[in-house]
Design a protein around this motif. Structure first.
Motif, PDB file in Angstrom:
ATOM      1  N   GLU A 306     -27.920 -91.927   4.601  1.00 43.48           N
ATOM      2  CA  GLU A 306     -27.566 -91.605   5.979  1.00 43.48           C
ATOM      3  C   GLU A 306     -28.808 -91.771   6.863  1.00 43.48           C
ATOM      4  OE1 GLU A 306     -25.992 -91.545   8.879  1.00 43.48           O
ATOM      5  OE2 GLU A 306     -24.406 -90.439   7.836  1.00 43.48           O
ATOM      6  N   ARG A 327     -21.373 -90.885   5.622  1.00 49.56           N
ATOM      7  CA  ARG A 327     -21.114 -92.252   6.060  1.00 49.56           C
ATOM      8  C   ARG A 327     -19.621 -92.547   6.200  1.00 49.56           C
ATOM      9  NH1 ARG A 327     -25.529 -95.795   5.866  1.00 49.56           N
ATOM     10  NH2 ARG A 327     -24.032 -97.216   6.806  1.00 49.56           N
ATOM     11  N   GLY A 331     -17.413 -94.854   9.590  1.00 47.14           N
ATOM     12  CA  GLY A 331     -17.661 -95.878   8.586  1.00 47.14           C
ATOM     13  C   GLY A 331     -16.656 -97.010   8.660  1.00 47.14           C
TER      14      GLY A 331
END
Length: 813
Positions: A306, A327, A331
């Protein structure tokens, strides 16, 4: 089921025993008194202010490493003083050194404090619970850092605004701190009772010390704080900090330039004495560091770090149980890969976004006076669409690849006895429309006995996925460890059924397992001969499927670590794995690929980073029994410190998998495997030139090249017993040969022009190429890469820190 009930009974008995006998760690604690002052000292590191002359000092620091418990050197004494007023706590540190010319002073930027420099740290626990504390650091070069520590785990992504300055003279160096109360969370009461400790690292002596003794052999460092007394009649301030930002970006690709401008704000608001709201409004993560993308031939997705600050700062509570893979938020759209299968004749995809846009996100977290931690996370992402064009009619349409979605986490974490905790965590993903929703609930515990001799951890998690009905799954894990002494051991068991799936907000590569682990280790806590530290570890793992209940592999491992008095480290290890039934490589439920037993070894060395030139080298080898498969790996990482301002670190990684075989594709009847040579070369460069602790130029470069070469033309069909049979495969139908090459450069100028405020000017360059030319060598592949269109991006981001409490006081005055 009978086995499960017996196992649960054993765990319950163990928990009751541990809880019944858990008490706080008994120890003798030092005490230091804070003196109330009327006039605050000037924070410049020069300790000549009148207030410091009338405050008693405390010293007699005790060795932490390598000589745990040894009195400090008479040539390097340390003294501390503490003062306070209605706005902040002030700390003065006298760090004497009879050879001040030997003090290392490498310049770094915020939080990068453990480099080639001396360090002084202040650890404050406002609840004095032996578990949670905030740590503040300053180096001999003037770099500041802070972290949040819980149960011995440091989180350096935690950032607050405080001041620390240093000075030097012929007797050593000095540090001066101003820590405003807005940087701390403490209860509203007349008499404050805080835990405190101080830390000093003397790099050229390879030694560090603490004010209150810390026994390295037992427990966590948080449990060894002394007492800070004398602080009375202070009130928690209004904790409202605003971080408005402006960002402009210009991106060029294929001679087309796109200019973007964005503005937004991050907010930190103290809801109470103990709880804080963090929110990001209209976020823009355009300057987040690039991902280390690789050629991925495995059946699992690649996991990325991250790089967005909001999702790394203060997330300790949300990471409980490993159910939060941040994420997922913003994403890849969940139905991005299905768009192509929905095209009609003459249709093409004109735009299919690879990322979902985040609308906003917030976190509420804190811990009350009863040591109950509460965390609430919520994020909302935009609807994402792929755009389609009919080239014959000109008609346009769109397909939703991710709807408006809400991501939510709730955490309740009860800590007790200064060493233990029980946690309830729930994650939830709700998507609009005809898309899947998901929910995961976990109960966790981490319990030590009264003497910190034994530890038990456990977790039970339940997942529910709602898509064309509801599918439920379960995962459990339990461990018991000896945590005191030179000889230590641990036993663990973990289990998950086929339907356990936390991947809507978490990440899990494998389910359907029933695994057992054991470990035996030996380490030293005092120097022995030429070694300051030494660790030898033996491990054994038995892996099984839960359904059907079959053995898949047993592995044995040996790892060693040695650290000499001259800061030279080395080690290595060996491992042996029995025959392995891989149920994931075929990508078909119920089928498995059978791999022969294998054995490997590795070794590494790391030289003294205090020298201008230093290096890390790591090598490994793996060979399979009665099979031509072999694996090789070599990592070289030299570094050179040209001056206290300039450091360059180069890293090269070479990997080769020779005569391996793995999944190629599948037909209606068969799974097709292929024999391949997979090689990869990765080069990276990290460099920084630090003008001072506030301004720096930073370079980050990475080139990753990898090929999967099937030139031997040996293909197989997978048999029901995991073996393989040779077959003729037409590569015109599907050619698995791959040449993968990616290039990234980030060059930035960072300037912290005021406390909490920053300007970042970033240039980014990126190239990417993937084709079927697996026979190319590195130079040929690189030449092809440079023929691809390059992405060039320039961006400027300005962040300004506003403390509303101070602004309000300023307006009043």
């Amino acid at each position: 089921m009978r086995y499960d009930y017996n196992r649960i009974n054993v765990v319950v008995i163990l928990l009751i025993s541990l809880i019944s006998y858990s008490t706080s760690l008994a120890q003798e604690r030092k005490s230091i008194q804070a003196v109330r002052i009327q006039t605050a000292p000037k924070i410049d590191g020069i300790l000549t202010d009148d207030v410091w002359q009338h405050i008693p000092a405390s010293g007699n620091f005790i060795g932490h490493e390598p000589h745990n418990g040894k009195e400090e050197r008479t040539t390097h004494p340390t003294q501390v003083k503490v003062a306070y007023n209605d706005e902040a706590i002030y700390i003065a540190a006298y760090l004497y050194d009879n050879e001040p010319n030997k003090i290392l002073r490498q310049f770094t930027q915020r939080d990068d404090v453990f480099e080639q420099n001396d360090v002084f740290g202040v650890m404050i626990n406002t609840l004095d619970d032996g578990i949670n504390e905030t740590r503040f650091y300053v180096t001999s070069a003037g770099t500041i850092g802070d972290s949040r520590n819980s149960l011995g785990e440091d989180d350096f992504s935690y950032n607050v605004v405080f001041k620390a300055e240093i000075s030097f003279d012929e007797q050593g160096w000095y540090a001066e701190f101003e820590i405003p109360y807005s940087a701390l969370r403490f209860p509203r009461k007349e008499q404050q009772e805080w835990g405190i400790n101080f830390f000093r690292e003397i790099k050229h002596l390879n030694e560090n010390y603490s004010w209150n003794f810390i026994n390295r052999e037992i427990g966590n460092t948080n449990q060894y704080n002394g007492k800070l007394t004398g602080i009375t009649a202070i009130d928690p301030p209004l904790r409202l900090q605003l971080y408005p930002f402006l960002q402009g970006t210009s991106t060029t690709l294929n001679s087309l330039t796109q200019n973007d401008f964005s503005a937004g704000m991050d907010v930190k608001y103290g809801l109470s004495d103990s709880f804080t709201l963090d929110a990001t409004l209209i976020p823009d993560f355009g300057q987040a560091a690039f991902d280390n993308v690789e050629l991925n031939l495995s059946p699992f997705e690649q996991q990325f770090s991250e790089n967005r600050q909001f999702f790394t700062e203060g997330t300790e509570l949300y990471n409980k149980g490993n159910l939060f893979y941040s994420r997922r938020v913003g994403g890849r759209p969940s139905r991005m890969d299905t768009v192509e299968s929905q095209l009609y004749d003459n249709e093409i995809i004109t735009n299919n976004p690879s990322k979902v846009e985040l609308i906003n996100a917030l976190k509420i977290s804190g811990r009350n006076k009863h040591n109950l931690g509460i965390g609430l996370f919520n994020a909302i992402t935009k609807e994402t669409k792929a755009h389609i064009l009919n080239t014959a009619t000109g008609e346009k349409r769109s397909i939703i690849t991710e709807p408006l979605s809400n991501y939510n986490i709730l955490v309740l974490d009860q800590q007790f006895n200064k060493n233990s905790s029980v946690t309830l965590i729930n994650t939830n993903v709700t998507r609009a429309g005809d898309f899947r929703d998901a929910n995961v609930t976990g109960v966790l515990y981490n319990i030590y006995n009264s003497s910190n001799t034994y530890n038990s951890t456990g977790e039970v998690k339940m997942s529910q996925v709602r898509e064309d009905g509801t599918t439920s799954g379960m995962q459990t894990a339990f461990s018991l460890s000896k945590t005191k002494g030179k000889f230590r051991w641990s036993l663990a068991h973990e289990l998950a059924n086929k339907s356990y799936n936390p991947n809507d907000l978490g990440i899990l590569f494998r389910n359907n397992y029933n695994n057992f682990q054991g470990e035996l280790s030996y380490r030293i806590f005092q120097p022995v001969g030429k070694f300051n530290d030494m660790n030898v570890r033996l491990t054994v793992n038995q892996n099984r499927l839960l359904d059907p209940g079959v053995h898949t592999m047993t592995s044995f491992g040996l790892s060693t670590f040695f650290f000499t008095v001259k800061r030279f480290a080395f080690g290595g290890g060996a491992n042996y794995n029995t025959q392995f039934k891989d149920y994931f490589e075929p990508r078909v439920p119920g089928k498995y690929v059978l791999y022969n037993a294998n054995a490997g070894a590795n070794a590494w060395v790391s030289s003294d980073y205090r020298n201008k030139f230093a290096y890390d080298v790591r090598a490994s080898f793996l060979s399979y029994k009665e099979a031509p498969m072999k694996g090789y790996s070599l990592t070289l990482e030299p570094r050179y410190r040209f001056s206290d301002k300039l450091l360059l670190v180069w890293k090269s990684i070479f990997n080769l998998q020779d005569n391996y075989f793995g999944f190629v594709t599948r037909t209606d009847e068969d799974v097709i495997l292929g024999q391949r040579d997979v090689k990869s070369i990765e080069h990276s460069l990290r460099g920084s030139y630090n003008f001072d602790p506030y301004k720096s130029i930073n370079l980050r470069f990475r080139n990753f090249w990898s090929t999967a070469n099937y030139s031997s033309n040996e293909y197989f069909t997978l048999n029901p017993d995991g073996s393989k049979t040779s077959t003729n495969w037409d590569t015109d139908v599907y050619d698995p040969n791959t040449n993968f090459n990616i290039w990234n450069i980030d060059l930035s100028f960072n300037w912290r022009f005021a406390p909490g405020s920053e300007a970042i000017l970033l240039y980014r360059n990126q190239l990417f190429n993937q084709d079927k030319l697996a026979n190319l060598d590195f130079n040929q592949s690189l030449e092809n890469l440079f023929n691809q269109p390059a992405l060039h991006s320039f961006s400027l981001r300005l962040i300004y820190y506003i403390d509303v409490n101070k602004a309000r006081q300023l307006f009043k005055s």
